[in-house]
Design an enzyme around this catalytic site. Sequence first.
Site, PDB file in Angstrom:
ATOM      1  N   TYR A 145     -26.349  -6.063  12.933  1.00 39.82           N
ATOM      2  CA  TYR A 145     -25.165  -5.695  12.195  1.00 39.82           C
ATOM      3  C   TYR A 145     -24.099  -6.402  12.663  1.00 39.82           C
ATOM      4  O   TYR A 145     -23.390  -6.460  13.840  1.00 39.82           O
ATOM      5  CB  TYR A 145     -24.984  -4.061  12.842  1.00 39.82           C
ATOM      6  CG  TYR A 145     -23.817  -3.308  12.102  1.00 39.82           C
ATOM      7  CD1 TYR A 145     -23.086  -3.835  11.252  1.00 39.82           C
ATOM      8  CD2 TYR A 145     -23.388  -2.153  13.129  1.00 39.82           C
ATOM      9  CE1 TYR A 145     -21.938  -3.084  10.707  1.00 39.82           C
ATOM     10  CE2 TYR A 145     -22.526  -1.245  12.314  1.00 39.82           C
ATOM     11  CZ  TYR A 145     -21.716  -1.903  11.326  1.00 39.82           C
ATOM     12  OH  TYR A 145     -20.582  -1.175  10.682  1.00 39.82           O
ATOM     13  N   LYS A 150     -27.110  -5.852   8.493  1.00 43.74           N
ATOM     14  CA  LYS A 150     -26.269  -5.440   7.739  1.00 43.74           C
ATOM     15  C   LYS A 150     -25.028  -6.261   7.816  1.00 43.74           C
ATOM     16  O   LYS A 150     -24.326  -6.424   9.180  1.00 43.74           O
ATOM     17  CB  LYS A 150     -25.956  -4.081   8.181  1.00 43.74           C
ATOM     18  CG  LYS A 150     -24.694  -3.487   7.615  1.00 43.74           C
ATOM     19  CD  LYS A 150     -24.143  -1.981   8.181  1.00 43.74           C
ATOM     20  CE  LYS A 150     -23.022  -1.541   7.579  1.00 43.74           C
ATOM     21  NZ  LYS A 150     -22.294  -0.285   8.310  1.00 43.74           N
TER      22      LYS A 150
END
Length: 299
Positions: free
Chosen positions: A137, A166
């Site tokens: 992330y 992400k």
Amino acid sequence: MKKLYGVTTAMVTPFGADGSVDLGKVEALVDHLVGAGVHGLFPLGTTGEMVRLSEEERMAVAETVVERAAGRVVVYIHAGAATQEATIRLARHAQHIGADGVGVVTPMFLGANDRELEQYYVTVAGSLRQDFPVYLYNIPQCAANDLKPEVAARIAARCANVVGVKYSWPDLLRTDEYLRIRDGSFAVMQGADRLMLPALAQGCAGVISGVSCVYPEPFVAIYDAFRAGDLDRARDCQRVATSYCEALRSGSNMSYFKEALRLRGIDAGVMRAPQLDLEPDAIRQLAADLAALPPVDAL
């Protein structure tokens, strides 16, 4: 291993007036989002005010989301924390309770170089079963550390269970670099809501969206239209989604999300100090801004 796809919603965390986590409201929010057709849930990330919760509270929310979702959608628990040890504890807890996987933000606030970032993720991923998936992330504007595609590629080469990323900075050129990892099999989820359609066209699997916690309808409509090959409708739905992103300040302050949910009849609780709820003038302006937008029930 279940990967993320489509509209995966970054959930807010409801707090009661006394500041405690309201698990009943968490359950209601899960039901609302699943009923609206989202494909996945991502609690306890930036939208979920993760840095305001204790480990025990985060575990309680994770358990509640997994239990309430009951396999109806994919559930990834965000496990990134201020220390490597806490991250491992939270990730192992998510694995233990039956989550489908975890997301792990880069180390936060203090600077970490590329070698440190690589070793961090290798250590965290290595603490889990190798069939339990991990998403990197990268949100450099909040975490203050940027995960370069070449570093992500080295992590993926060393960790079979690191299956995707992400990416929450609106850079489609960088997104393309992530998409080349593992010869294109590395799953990329866009974290910039306003780029959902361009990201899908580029090859991303979907979006992890905070605004979809309040208004899932336009995002689900984008995905459905794109999958059906109706690009004109997908573009129209993206414009609607973008207008809601602008009205909600794109998540710059989760108080807008919680107030907008309240305006929709969904009680998502209050903010936790030092963040504050919106003042009356801001609430009136938000209500007016939302009332001027195309109704989502017409999509």
